[in-house]
Design an enzyme around this catalytic site. Structure first.
Site, PDB file in Angstrom:
ATOM      1  N   ALA A 161      71.968  64.879  63.669  1.00  0.00           N
ATOM      2  CA  ALA A 161      72.255  66.316  63.674  1.00  0.00           C
ATOM      3  C   ALA A 161      72.558  66.856  65.073  1.00  0.00           C
ATOM      4  CB  ALA A 161      71.075  67.082  63.074  1.00  0.00           C
TER       5      ALA A 161
ATOM      6  N   PRO B 158      67.063  68.534  68.711  1.00  0.00           N
ATOM      7  CA  PRO B 158      67.610  67.595  67.733  1.00  0.00           C
ATOM      8  C   PRO B 158      68.687  66.657  68.274  1.00  0.00           C
ATOM      9  CG  PRO B 158      68.518  69.775  67.387  1.00  0.00           C
ATOM     10  CD  PRO B 158      67.473  69.927  68.446  1.00  0.00           C
TER      11      PRO B 158
ATOM     12  N   ASP C 244      61.341  58.571  73.530  1.00  0.00           N
ATOM     13  CA  ASP C 244      61.471  57.794  72.299  1.00  0.00           C
ATOM     14  C   ASP C 244      62.940  57.675  71.904  1.00  0.00           C
ATOM     15  OD1 ASP C 244      62.251  60.119  70.784  1.00  0.00           O
ATOM     16  OD2 ASP C 244      60.134  60.675  70.612  1.00  0.00           O
TER      17      ASP C 244
ATOM     18  N   LYS D 101      60.158  54.337  68.602  1.00  0.00           N
ATOM     19  CA  LYS D 101      59.762  53.740  67.332  1.00  0.00           C
ATOM     20  C   LYS D 101      60.968  53.754  66.401  1.00  0.00           C
ATOM     21  CE  LYS D 101      54.919  55.153  67.452  1.00  0.00           C
ATOM     22  NZ  LYS D 101      54.864  56.012  68.621  1.00  0.00           N
TER      23      LYS D 101
ATOM     24  N   ILE E 277      55.733  69.121  65.653  1.00  0.00           N
ATOM     25  CA  ILE E 277      56.205  69.019  64.269  1.00  0.00           C
ATOM     26  C   ILE E 277      56.618  67.570  64.019  1.00  0.00           C
ATOM     27  CG2 ILE E 277      57.861  69.827  62.543  1.00  0.00           C
ATOM     28  CD1 ILE E 277      57.963  72.483  63.972  1.00  0.00           C
TER      29      ILE E 277
ATOM     30  N   MET F  19      61.983  61.729  58.356  1.00  0.00           N
ATOM     31  CA  MET F  19      61.809  60.267  58.269  1.00  0.00           C
ATOM     32  C   MET F  19      61.814  59.789  56.818  1.00  0.00           C
ATOM     33  SD  MET F  19      58.756  60.131  61.104  1.00  0.00           S
ATOM     34  CE  MET F  19      57.933  61.523  60.312  1.00  0.00           C
TER      35      MET F  19
END
Length: 462
Positions: free
Chosen positions: A413, A226, A249, A271, A307, A384
């Site tokens: 986080a 995270p 990313d 993205k 995930i 998201m």
């Protein structure tokens, strides 16, 4: 980085040490581990310096410092208790482009003596820039305890076969692959156990094989977690250090990217909300093309690849193209965000199940099984979902959840920038707007959110 770390060839290095007390003696003893020529100048000398001079290891002049002492010197240590003299020597040496270190006076140091872990020919040097010597000493103790003394044998063994490996493989990449295989395998184990002849025999056999010349690459789908680099797995870190190319990313933090092998090529395919820098099918093809070109490719993803990371789509392409791959799980955003926000995803008194869902908007709607998501005694996590927050709240209320149901948003986080906003389905939109929550943010819905005030342990910006 104020001080650039560098290793200097001391074969023909002439060093001057001004001062001959115990502080200077420690610098002299350190220099004696090298091939440098050492001259010490001081009106008097401690027992250690006198002994070293009597043994012929250094040249000692028992007199005051003179400007001519700098002639033909490349490195100077100043360790006197005369602050004016220290400043003078610093100025004179700097004017002559001679590197100078005034002990325990960082502003007068053009270089800093690092904390050293010596496993010659393997040397590890660390510095805090003079600001945290106790922390540096602590870290050195940690390294001393985990790096075996016999690693020096491995360094000597590598030196012995360096030319043979260079002659056997015609590219830097192939040589690196070969050495990584050696250091991870039985040859290195034999060296560390002291079985030198056996190790050399195995090494010659390995050099005679053609298996390392196949040119086939591989893709590693690595979950970066995270955000906090301390949450990476050991395996993830090891593969990141082996990569030729890293495809990453926007959810991968710069602190995690710093852990990638320094000379690896880094390709950003991030993205952002409503902005797709690289279409997913192009990312899939890029991974395959890079591996087919012979590269070890790390596909670094925030959270866990499987995930809401589209890892399954990427490896489907790799299978179709005949590319080898590995998948390294990571701590998913839901687990990391909830843990650092002090919100358990399950709790005997609050939630007996947990559901992960995407909150991604499409045509201003979210097509989900809302009756299944709007269940009591359940925690629902939306990935998201910041843009779709109004729709999420509306649909959950519409399908049976009270508007007093607790909800939390966690931004960035596990990082120092983490921010948590809590409320209920009725007022959370206003609270989020007032707090200025921005992506990446995760949404947690359920009674477990009420435990945050009691269980919150990560206080940074929370």
């Amino acid at each position: 980085m104020q001080y650039f770390p560098i290793f200097v060839d001391t074969t023909e290095l002439n060093c001057l040490v001004v001062g001959a007390g115990e502080v200077a003696a420690r610098k002299v003893e350190l220099l004696l581990k090298t091939s440098a020529t050492i001259m010490v100048v001081a009106p008097w000398a401690c027992d250690t310096v006198n002994r070293l001079a009597n043994e012929g290891k250094i040249t000692l002049h028992t007199r005051g410092y003179e400007a001519g002492d700098l002639v033909a010197k490349q490195l100077v240590f100043v360790a006197t208790d005369d602050s004016a003299l220290n400043v003078t020597i610093h100025q004179q040496a700097k004017a002559l482009n001679i590197l100078v270190n005034v002990v325990d006076n960082t502003p007068l140091c053009q270089f800093i003596t690092p904390s050293i872990v010596d496993r010659s020919p393997i040397i590890i040097a660390m510095s805090s820039g003079g600001v945290a010597p106790v922390l540096l000493r602590y870290l050195r103790q940690k390294l001393e305890s985990v790096i075996p003394q016999k690693v020096s044998l491995l360094g000597q063994f590598s030196e012995k076969f360096r030319d043979a490996v260079k002659a056997r493989f015609d590219s830097v990449t192939k040589r690196r692959y070969f050495w990584e295989d050696v250091l991870d395998g039985d040859v290195a184990e034999q060296v560390l156990q002291g079985n030198q002849s056996k190790a050399e025999q195995m090494m010659h056999e390995k050099l005679a094989l053609d298996e390392h010349d196949s040119g086939k690459g591989e893709v590693y789908l690595v979950g970066a977690g995270p955000g906090d680099p301390d949450l990476l797995t050991f395996r993830a870190l090891r593969l990141m250090q082996k990569a030729d190319v890293v495809v990453y990313d926007r959810l991968v933090s710069k602190e995690i990217l710093e852990l990638v092998r320094r000379d690896a090529e880094k390709i950003y395919v991030g993205k952002a909300r409503s902005l797709h820098t690289v279409p997913q099918d192009e990312i899939n093809q890029l991974l395959a093309d890079l591996a087919l070109a012979g590269n070890r490719v790390v596909r670094l993803k925030g959270g866990d690849p499987f995930i809401f990371g589209r890892g399954g789509e990427e490896i489907e392409t790799l299978v179709e193209k005949g590319v080898s791959f590995q998948v390294v799980p990571g701590i998913t955003a839901a687990s990391g965000a909830a843990s650092y926000a002090g919100i358990p995803l399950t709790h005997r008194d609050h939630a007996k199940s947990v559901v992960f869902a995407t909150g991604h908007l499409r045509d201003n709607s979210i097509d989900l099984n809302w009756p299944m998501l709007a269940q009591p005694e359940q925690t629902t996590v939306f990935y998201m979902g910041l843009t779709g927050l109004p729709v999420i709240c509306e649909k959950l209320i519409e399908h049976g959840l009270p508007d007093t149901t607790k909800i939390a948003l966690v931004q960035s986080a596990t990082t120092p920038e983490q921010k948590v906003v809590t409320g209920n389905l009725r007022d959370i939109q206003q609270r989020v707007a007032e707090a200025g929550i921005k992506p990446p943010a995760l949404i947690i819905v359920g009674s477990v959110v009420s435990l945050r005030d009691k269980l919150n342990w990560f206080k940074q910006n929370a």
